[in-house]
Scaffold this motif. Structure first.
Motif, PDB file in Angstrom:
ATOM      1  N   UNK A   1       0.837  -1.197   0.000  1.00 14.60           N
ATOM      2  CA  UNK A   1       0.000   0.000   0.000  1.00 14.60           C
ATOM      3  C   UNK A   1       0.871   1.246   0.000  1.00 14.60           C
ATOM      4  N   UNK A   2       0.684   2.046  -1.021  1.00 14.11           N
ATOM      5  CA  UNK A   2       1.371   3.331  -1.118  1.00 14.11           C
ATOM      6  C   UNK A   2       0.361   4.471  -0.961  1.00 14.11           C
ATOM      7  N   UNK A   3      -0.805   4.155  -0.414  1.00 18.58           N
ATOM      8  CA  UNK A   3      -1.876   5.134  -0.274  1.00 18.58           C
ATOM      9  C   UNK A   3      -1.496   6.301   0.632  1.00 18.58           C
ATOM     10  N   UNK A   4      -0.550   6.105   1.533  1.00 18.23           N
ATOM     11  CA  UNK A   4      -0.111   7.183   2.432  1.00 18.23           C
ATOM     12  C   UNK A   4       0.693   8.254   1.700  1.00 18.23           C
ATOM     13  N   UNK A   5       1.196   7.917   0.519  1.00 21.31           N
ATOM     14  CA  UNK A   5       1.995   8.866  -0.262  1.00 21.31           C
ATOM     15  C   UNK A   5       1.081   9.565  -1.269  1.00 21.31           C
ATOM     16  N   UNK A   6       0.663  10.784  -0.942  1.00 21.59           N
ATOM     17  CA  UNK A   6      -0.289  11.505  -1.787  1.00 21.59           C
ATOM     18  C   UNK A   6       0.362  12.189  -2.981  1.00 21.59           C
ATOM     19  N   UNK A   7       1.667  12.414  -2.917  1.00 20.18           N
ATOM     20  CA  UNK A   7       2.390  13.081  -4.001  1.00 20.18           C
ATOM     21  C   UNK A   7       3.412  12.144  -4.630  1.00 20.18           C
ATOM     22  N   UNK A   8       3.026  10.914  -4.828  1.00 20.81           N
ATOM     23  CA  UNK A   8       3.908   9.886  -5.359  1.00 20.81           C
ATOM     24  C   UNK A   8       4.333  10.224  -6.789  1.00 20.81           C
ATOM     25  N   UNK A   9       5.609  10.010  -7.083  1.00 20.99           N
ATOM     26  CA  UNK A   9       6.158  10.287  -8.404  1.00 20.99           C
ATOM     27  C   UNK A   9       6.521   8.976  -9.108  1.00 20.99           C
ATOM     28  N   UNK A  10       6.516   9.013 -10.432  1.00 18.60           N
ATOM     29  CA  UNK A  10       6.872   7.838 -11.233  1.00 18.60           C
ATOM     30  C   UNK A  10       8.237   7.286 -10.833  1.00 18.60           C
ATOM     31  N   UNK A  11       9.213   8.153 -10.635  1.00 19.18           N
ATOM     32  CA  UNK A  11      10.566   7.729 -10.297  1.00 19.18           C
ATOM     33  C   UNK A  11      10.578   6.945  -8.980  1.00 19.18           C
ATOM     34  N   UNK A  12       9.743   7.347  -8.032  1.00 14.73           N
ATOM     35  CA  UNK A  12       9.677   6.651  -6.750  1.00 14.73           C
ATOM     36  C   UNK A  12       9.089   5.250  -6.922  1.00 14.73           C
ATOM     37  N   UNK A  13       8.074   5.137  -7.739  1.00 16.56           N
ATOM     38  CA  UNK A  13       7.444   3.834  -7.990  1.00 16.56           C
ATOM     39  C   UNK A  13       8.407   2.925  -8.745  1.00 16.56           C
ATOM     40  N   UNK A  14       9.224   3.488  -9.608  1.00 18.23           N
ATOM     41  CA  UNK A  14      10.194   2.689 -10.366  1.00 18.23           C
ATOM     42  C   UNK A  14      11.183   1.991  -9.437  1.00 18.23           C
ATOM     43  N   UNK A  15      11.343   2.478  -8.229  1.00 22.69           N
ATOM     44  CA  UNK A  15      12.205   1.827  -7.255  1.00 22.69           C
ATOM     45  C   UNK A  15      11.736   0.428  -6.896  1.00 22.69           C
TER      46      UNK A  15
END
Length: 110
Positions: free
Chosen positions: A41-55
């Motif tokens: 769950x990444x729902x706590x991250x409201x300003x999630x960026x593509x680069x962060x998800x690529x991790x």
């Protein structure tokens, strides 16, 4: 990092950590849950960026090679922004449904 055992998967949630730190911790502890379906769950991250998800790409690929589902949950970014190797859905309910469908396909040998 909070880990909750569900019926057919493990739910992993961050505890007040930047995404980069969360990915690092998840990677370090991957052996603990590599044989189970995982929803992150990444729902706590409201300003999630593509680069962060690529991790999550490397751990996602490793998990899927073990014939287990690895699903990210976020409504802050769309799947269109990500490579197809990363499975992302907007809600926990959709993650549960997706894992259930994956399990059925594996049982059928598809």
């Amino acid at each position: 990092m909070k880990i909750s055992e569900k019926e057919n998967y493990i739910l992993i949630e961050p505890l007040e950590a930047p995404v980069v730190d969360f990915v690092s911790l998840l990677t370090q502890r991957h052996a603990e849950f590599e044989t189970k379906n995982v929803t992150v769950s990444l729902l706590a991250y409201h300003n999630l960026q593509k680069e962060e998800v690529m991790g999550f790409l490397e751990i996602s690929n490793a998990h899927q090679m073990n014939n287990k589902s690895f699903v990210l949950v976020s409504n802050a970014i769309t799947i269109d922004d990500l490579p197809e190797e990363i499975v992302l859905v907007p809600s926990l309910r959709e993650a549960e449904d997706l894992i259930q469908m994956d399990e059925i396909q594996r049982d059928l040998g598809v």
